[in-house]
Each structure stands twice: as C-alpha cells, then as structure tokens.
Design a protein around this motif. Structure first.
Motif, PDB file in Angstrom:
ATOM      1  N   ASP A 227      39.678  37.499  34.683  1.00 20.64           N
ATOM      2  CA  ASP A 227      38.919  36.635  33.771  1.00 20.64           C
ATOM      3  C   ASP A 227      37.522  37.159  33.422  1.00 20.64           C
ATOM      4  O   ASP A 227      37.174  37.238  32.238  1.00 20.64           O
ATOM      5  CB  ASP A 227      38.815  35.225  34.375  1.00 20.64           C
ATOM      6  CG  ASP A 227      40.184  34.586  34.553  1.00 20.64           C
ATOM      7  OD1 ASP A 227      40.834  34.286  33.537  1.00 20.64           O
ATOM      8  OD2 ASP A 227      40.620  34.419  35.700  1.00 20.64           O
TER       9      ASP A 227
ATOM     10  N   GLU B  29      46.405  28.440  39.574  1.00 24.32           N
ATOM     11  CA  GLU B  29      45.610  29.410  40.347  1.00 24.32           C
ATOM     12  C   GLU B  29      45.943  30.847  39.972  1.00 24.32           C
ATOM     13  O   GLU B  29      45.390  31.784  40.527  1.00 24.32           O
ATOM     14  CB  GLU B  29      45.885  29.241  41.844  1.00 24.32           C
ATOM     15  CG  GLU B  29      45.343  27.966  42.419  1.00 24.32           C
ATOM     16  CD  GLU B  29      45.503  27.925  43.932  1.00 24.32           C
ATOM     17  OE1 GLU B  29      45.940  28.930  44.519  1.00 24.32           O
ATOM     18  OE2 GLU B  29      45.195  26.878  44.505  1.00 24.32           O
TER      19      GLU B  29
ATOM     20  N   THR C 196      39.241  41.301  49.153  1.00 20.65           N
ATOM     21  CA  THR C 196      40.403  40.483  48.764  1.00 20.65           C
ATOM     22  C   THR C 196      41.500  41.318  48.110  1.00 20.65           C
ATOM     23  O   THR C 196      42.681  41.020  48.244  1.00 20.65           O
ATOM     24  CB  THR C 196      39.990  39.366  47.778  1.00 20.65           C
ATOM     25  OG1 THR C 196      39.368  39.955  46.640  1.00 20.65           O
ATOM     26  CG2 THR C 196      39.051  38.368  48.408  1.00 20.65           C
TER      27      THR C 196
ATOM     28  N   LEU D 281      31.881  35.295  43.844  1.00 19.49           N
ATOM     29  CA  LEU D 281      32.252  34.646  42.585  1.00 19.49           C
ATOM     30  C   LEU D 281      31.774  33.196  42.579  1.00 19.49           C
ATOM     31  O   LEU D 281      31.279  32.691  41.568  1.00 19.49           O
ATOM     32  CB  LEU D 281      33.773  34.714  42.396  1.00 19.49           C
ATOM     33  CG  LEU D 281      34.403  36.119  42.517  1.00 19.49           C
ATOM     34  CD1 LEU D 281      35.914  36.054  42.338  1.00 19.49           C
ATOM     35  CD2 LEU D 281      33.797  37.087  41.518  1.00 19.49           C
TER      36      LEU D 281
ATOM     37  N   GLU E 202      37.875  46.648  40.416  1.00 20.14           N
ATOM     38  CA  GLU E 202      39.328  46.792  40.582  1.00 20.14           C
ATOM     39  C   GLU E 202      39.986  47.020  39.218  1.00 20.14           C
ATOM     40  O   GLU E 202      41.048  47.611  39.132  1.00 20.14           O
ATOM     41  CB  GLU E 202      39.938  45.594  41.316  1.00 20.14           C
ATOM     42  CG  GLU E 202      40.033  44.333  40.495  1.00 20.14           C
ATOM     43  CD  GLU E 202      40.752  43.187  41.213  1.00 20.14           C
ATOM     44  OE1 GLU E 202      40.553  43.008  42.418  1.00 20.14           O
ATOM     45  OE2 GLU E 202      41.510  42.467  40.546  1.00 20.14           O
TER      46      GLU E 202
ATOM     47  N   GLY F 294      31.111  42.555  41.902  1.00 16.59           N
ATOM     48  CA  GLY F 294      31.382  43.989  41.752  1.00 16.59           C
ATOM     49  C   GLY F 294      32.852  44.311  41.961  1.00 16.59           C
ATOM     50  O   GLY F 294      33.451  45.062  41.190  1.00 16.59           O
TER      51      GLY F 294
ATOM     52  N   ALA G 180      44.674  41.733  34.389  1.00 15.41           N
ATOM     53  CA  ALA G 180      44.862  40.280  34.436  1.00 15.41           C
ATOM     54  C   ALA G 180      43.699  39.623  35.178  1.00 15.41           C
ATOM     55  O   ALA G 180      43.864  39.051  36.255  1.00 15.41           O
ATOM     56  CB  ALA G 180      46.193  39.953  35.099  1.00 15.41           C
TER      57      ALA G 180
ATOM     58  N   VAL H 250      36.143  52.151  49.119  1.00 13.73           N
ATOM     59  CA  VAL H 250      35.029  51.195  49.165  1.00 13.73           C
ATOM     60  C   VAL H 250      35.590  49.780  49.305  1.00 13.73           C
ATOM     61  O   VAL H 250      36.566  49.421  48.646  1.00 13.73           O
ATOM     62  CB  VAL H 250      34.189  51.299  47.869  1.00 13.73           C
ATOM     63  CG1 VAL H 250      33.126  50.207  47.816  1.00 13.73           C
ATOM     64  CG2 VAL H 250      33.551  52.677  47.759  1.00 13.73           C
TER      65      VAL H 250
HETATM   66  C1  FAD Z   1      45.668  35.817  45.133  1.00 15.96           C
HETATM   67  C2  FAD Z   1      44.670  36.388  44.156  1.00 15.96           C
HETATM   68  C3  FAD Z   1      44.491  35.763  42.927  1.00 15.96           C
HETATM   69  C4  FAD Z   1      43.585  36.281  42.001  1.00 15.96           C
HETATM   70  N1  FAD Z   1      43.412  35.647  40.799  1.00 15.96           N
HETATM   71  C5  FAD Z   1      42.485  36.102  39.927  1.00 15.96           C
HETATM   72  C6  FAD Z   1      42.242  35.422  38.694  1.00 15.96           C
HETATM   73  O1  FAD Z   1      42.822  34.389  38.382  1.00 15.96           O
HETATM   74  N2  FAD Z   1      41.304  35.951  37.857  1.00 15.96           N
HETATM   75  C7  FAD Z   1      40.592  37.084  38.170  1.00 15.96           C
HETATM   76  O2  FAD Z   1      39.739  37.498  37.395  1.00 15.96           O
HETATM   77  N3  FAD Z   1      40.801  37.735  39.336  1.00 15.96           N
HETATM   78  C8  FAD Z   1      41.716  37.272  40.213  1.00 15.96           C
HETATM   79  N4  FAD Z   1      41.912  37.917  41.398  1.00 15.96           N
HETATM   80  C9  FAD Z   1      41.130  39.122  41.682  1.00 15.96           C
HETATM   81  C10 FAD Z   1      39.855  38.779  42.451  1.00 15.96           C
HETATM   82  O3  FAD Z   1      38.902  38.273  41.548  1.00 15.96           O
HETATM   83  C11 FAD Z   1      39.405  40.070  43.089  1.00 15.96           C
HETATM   84  O4  FAD Z   1      40.360  40.394  44.099  1.00 15.96           O
HETATM   85  C12 FAD Z   1      38.040  39.995  43.721  1.00 15.96           C
HETATM   86  O5  FAD Z   1      37.051  39.554  42.840  1.00 15.96           O
HETATM   87  C13 FAD Z   1      37.672  41.398  44.182  1.00 15.96           C
HETATM   88  O6  FAD Z   1      36.433  41.343  44.830  1.00 15.96           O
HETATM   89  P1  FAD Z   1      36.297  41.929  46.295  1.00 15.96           P
HETATM   90  O7  FAD Z   1      34.856  41.920  46.606  1.00 15.96           O
HETATM   91  O8  FAD Z   1      37.195  41.232  47.244  1.00 15.96           O
HETATM   92  O9  FAD Z   1      36.806  43.414  46.027  1.00 15.96           O
HETATM   93  P2  FAD Z   1      37.430  44.462  47.051  1.00 15.96           P
HETATM   94  O10 FAD Z   1      38.843  44.110  47.347  1.00 15.96           O
HETATM   95  O11 FAD Z   1      36.527  44.689  48.193  1.00 15.96           O
HETATM   96  O12 FAD Z   1      37.376  45.762  46.113  1.00 15.96           O
HETATM   97  C14 FAD Z   1      38.075  45.785  44.879  1.00 15.96           C
HETATM   98  C15 FAD Z   1      37.930  47.180  44.251  1.00 15.96           C
HETATM   99  O13 FAD Z   1      36.598  47.389  43.822  1.00 15.96           O
HETATM  100  C16 FAD Z   1      36.011  48.526  44.467  1.00 15.96           C
HETATM  101  N5  FAD Z   1      34.616  48.139  44.699  1.00 15.96           N
HETATM  102  C17 FAD Z   1      34.184  46.956  45.220  1.00 15.96           C
HETATM  103  N6  FAD Z   1      32.849  46.885  45.162  1.00 15.96           N
HETATM  104  C18 FAD Z   1      32.424  48.048  44.604  1.00 15.96           C
HETATM  105  C19 FAD Z   1      31.136  48.558  44.263  1.00 15.96           C
HETATM  106  N7  FAD Z   1      30.015  47.853  44.479  1.00 15.96           N
HETATM  107  N8  FAD Z   1      31.064  49.782  43.689  1.00 15.96           N
HETATM  108  C20 FAD Z   1      32.190  50.500  43.442  1.00 15.96           C
HETATM  109  N9  FAD Z   1      33.434  50.063  43.735  1.00 15.96           N
HETATM  110  C21 FAD Z   1      33.544  48.852  44.308  1.00 15.96           C
HETATM  111  C22 FAD Z   1      36.851  48.749  45.708  1.00 15.96           C
HETATM  112  O14 FAD Z   1      36.854  50.098  46.103  1.00 15.96           O
HETATM  113  C23 FAD Z   1      38.227  48.327  45.213  1.00 15.96           C
HETATM  114  O15 FAD Z   1      38.817  49.368  44.479  1.00 15.96           O
HETATM  115  C24 FAD Z   1      42.828  37.439  42.328  1.00 15.96           C
HETATM  116  C25 FAD Z   1      43.000  38.067  43.570  1.00 15.96           C
HETATM  117  C26 FAD Z   1      43.902  37.553  44.478  1.00 15.96           C
HETATM  118  C27 FAD Z   1      44.048  38.239  45.810  1.00 15.96           C
END
Ligand code: FAD
Length: 306
Positions: free
Chosen positions: A144, A212, A54, A98, A138, A133, A142, A49
């Motif tokens: 927030d 960051e 990201t 976010l 994920e 979500g 680590a 999914v």
């Molecule tokens: C460089 C970097 C720095 C970061 N720093 C922080 C930080 O300081 N603090 C913090 O809290 N986070 C941090 N993150 C994490 C970031 O918050 C998450 O990568 C982001 O919120 C994930 O959201 P996405 O929609 O891109 O997820 P995706 O990459 O699309 O998916 C992430 C996971 O969730 C699953 N998924 C997504 N949506 C659903 C759904 N609706 N139902 C079931 N499964 C689902 C996917 O299958 C996958 O396993 C960082 C990430 C990066 C790349």
C-alpha cells in the motif's frame, strides 16, 4: 550457534532452513549507522538486512533466503523518528513502525490520507512490528504505501560509504523485489513534501480475499481543485499492486463530470500492464482501475484536506 540474542532469533531457530547449527547465520547488530554501512561494504550480498523482520522471517522460514549473516538494524538509535521540517517536509525515519505513522498527530493533521494508508496495511501485529523502510525496501508489488509515496512525490534518503543521496520515489522501485538502493547502502528516511495549498488526497485499497490481505489494487489520488467550480487544476494518481512497480499518471484542467473522470480512468487502465495472481486476473485488475480511479478522485474531494 546464534551469536547474539534477537527478537526474531527464536522463530528463526525453529526454521527448517538450517538443519545444522553450524549453517545458521551469524547475527551482526551494529550500534551506529556507520558501522552498519561498513558491514554492508564488507559483506555485500552475504548479509541480509533486517529491520522489523516481518518479511525477512518469512523468506528464511520458507527457505527462500539462507544468508550467512543477518545484519540487524534494531540497535541503531535515531532512525525511528517522525519530524516536520521548518519548510514543512515530513521525514519518516526508516526504522519507524507503520503504526507510528498511522497514529502520528502531525501526519493525521496534514497528511491524513498517508496516515490512513499506513493504518490499513495488513493487521495490527504487522503494523506494530514492520517498519517504514522495510515496507518500501522489500518492494513487493502488492503493497500500500509505495503508491501513496509516489503520488505525494516523496523521496528516499539512502546512505552508503560515499555519503547520502536522495532517490525520488518514481526512480526507487525497479521491478519485483528490486529497488534502486545499492548493495552497500541503507535507507535512512523517507521525505514527503508538503501538500500544495488546497490539495486533497485519498487512498482506496481493494482486497480480493480478506480485509487484512495485501491489496489486489490500490489507488492514491491527489487532487487540486481550480478556482472555477467543477474543475480540477491538477490530478495525480498512483496505481499500486497491479504491476511490478506502482504507476503514476497526471492530468491537468479536468472537468469534474462522470464522463471526463471515466475517460481519465480509461487512460489509467490502458497505461498499466497488469499482472495476474491469486488476488485477480489481469483483466480484473484493469476493470478495477477503471472503477476505482473516479471513486478515489471523488473521495479525495469529499474528504477535505489531505
Ligand atoms: C501477513 C502479512 C501481510 C501483509 N500485508 C500487507 C499489506 O496489506 N500492505 C502492505 O503494504 N504490506 C503488507 N505486508 C508487508 C509489510 O508491510 C512488510 O512486511 C513490512 O512493512 C516490512 O517491514 P520490516 O521492517 O518487517 O522489514 P524486514 O522484513 O526487516 O525487511 C524487509 C526487506 O527490506 C530490507 N530492509 C529493511 N530495512 C532496510 C533499510 N533501512 N535499508 C535497506 N534495506 C532494508 C530487508 O533487507 C528486506 O529485504 C504484509 C506482510 C505480512 C507478513
């Protein structure tokens, strides 16, 4: 061949994970939730999914995931909304970004500490692309928002072939990168109850490397002052980023003095089984919890309304 165009397709196309075109994943982009759930049932673990992509993009680029199918949620309408119900519950659609949470006026007014948490995740690019979500699904220790959602007693709404169910945040995170969502379910929303009258909250994020960075420790404190001076009726603390899942502890009738707050922080520090990683050793994390819990409580009191 890519079967469909996708915002993250070009980046994946350059990944070394699939040297041969025929090994590249097939994109599925359902336009309804029912269609997406049917695909989950049909494909199981063969489909990965993707919401904002990201995190998934990194997994694929580093060769840590090689899904046969990518199930993108980006064409499903109606799951990126933010709403407050007549009962005062806040609903965050799984696909809202976010940034949307950090900037939403209703959240800034009534759950300002929660808005602050979403506003300090990573950097602006990640916040503009990452979804509510994706962040919880994920289940990276680590992170927030998980600590905040746990302290605020939020629940996840998930939908599968047999309907919808609610999972309290205290049961949602199961371990490293593991949640209570079944392989045929999808997260649709997170619901946050209203703050108790008079309650205040604050989040302290400690980063060990850059501003960051992901947290080395994160403390979300919710405090309810009592009618008497210098007494807290209830304190609810969630400690994030120090162990596989965020930890919650609560205390009632706390005298507001340095000694009592230090005792409380000591209880928090001994209740965790801290991990060691590049951001800090286990002993360092325990020391952080001792130092940050009293600060988070005092900051919540100073901040005013939640
Ligand atoms: C460089 C970097 C720095 C970061 N720093 C922080 C930080 O300081 N603090 C913090 O809290 N986070 C941090 N993150 C994490 C970031 O918050 C998450 O990568 C982001 O919120 C994930 O959201 P996405 O929609 O891109 O997820 P995706 O990459 O699309 O998916 C992430 C996971 O969730 C699953 N998924 C997504 N949506 C659903 C759904 N609706 N139902 C079931 N499964 C689902 C996917 O299958 C996958 O396993 C960082 C990430 C990066 C790349």
């Amino acid at each position: 061949m890519w079967r469909d165009r996708s915002p993250i397709g070009p980046r994946l196309a350059s990944a070394s994970a699939w040297p041969v075109d025929s090994e590249r994943p097939i994109w599925r982009r359902p336009t309804t939730l029912d269609e997406a759930i049917a695909a989950r049932v049909e494909l199981g673990d063969a489909a990965l999914v993707v919401a904002g992509g990201t995190w998934v993009t990194l997994l694929i680029q580093q060769g840590l995931a090689r899904p046969a199918v990518i199930l993108s949620l980006d064409r499903i309408p109606g799951f990126d909304g933010i709403a407050v119900s007549p009962e005062g519950e806040l609903s965050l659609g799984a696909l809202c970004r976010l940034t949307d949470v950090a900037r939403n006026p209703a959240i800034r007014a009534d759950w300002s500490a929660l808005a602050d948490v979403y506003g300090i995740v990573a950097n602006e690019r990640i916040r503009n692309q990452g979804t509510v979500g994706g962040n919880v699904c994920e289940a990276d220790y680590a992170s927030d928002p998980p600590a905040a959602l746990l302290a605020l007693d939020a629940r996840a709404l998930v939908r599968g072939p047999s309907g919808e169910r609610a999972i309290p945040m205290r049961d949602f995170f199961r371990g490293h990168y593991e949640t209570a969502i079944a392989p045929d379910e999808l997260l649709t929303a997170i619901v946050v109850p209203p703050m108790s009258i008079g309650a205040r909250a604050h989040y302290l994020k400690f980063t060990a490397r850059s501003s960051e960075d992901r947290p080395c420790a994160g403390i979300f404190a919710v405090v309810e002052p009592a009618a008497e001076d210098r007494v807290l009726k209830r304190v609810r603390i969630a400690i994030g980023a120090v162990s596989a899942t965020p930890i919650l502890f609560e205390a009632v009738n706390i005298e507001l003095n340095d000694g009592r707050l230090a005792d409380l922080a000591g209880e928090g520090a001994t209740s965790i089984d801290p991990i060691a990683d590049l951001r800090g050793s286990a002993a360092y994390r325990r020391a952080l919890v001792r130092a940050l819990v009293p600060r988070a409580i005092r900051a919540a009191l100073a901040d005013g309304a939640a």
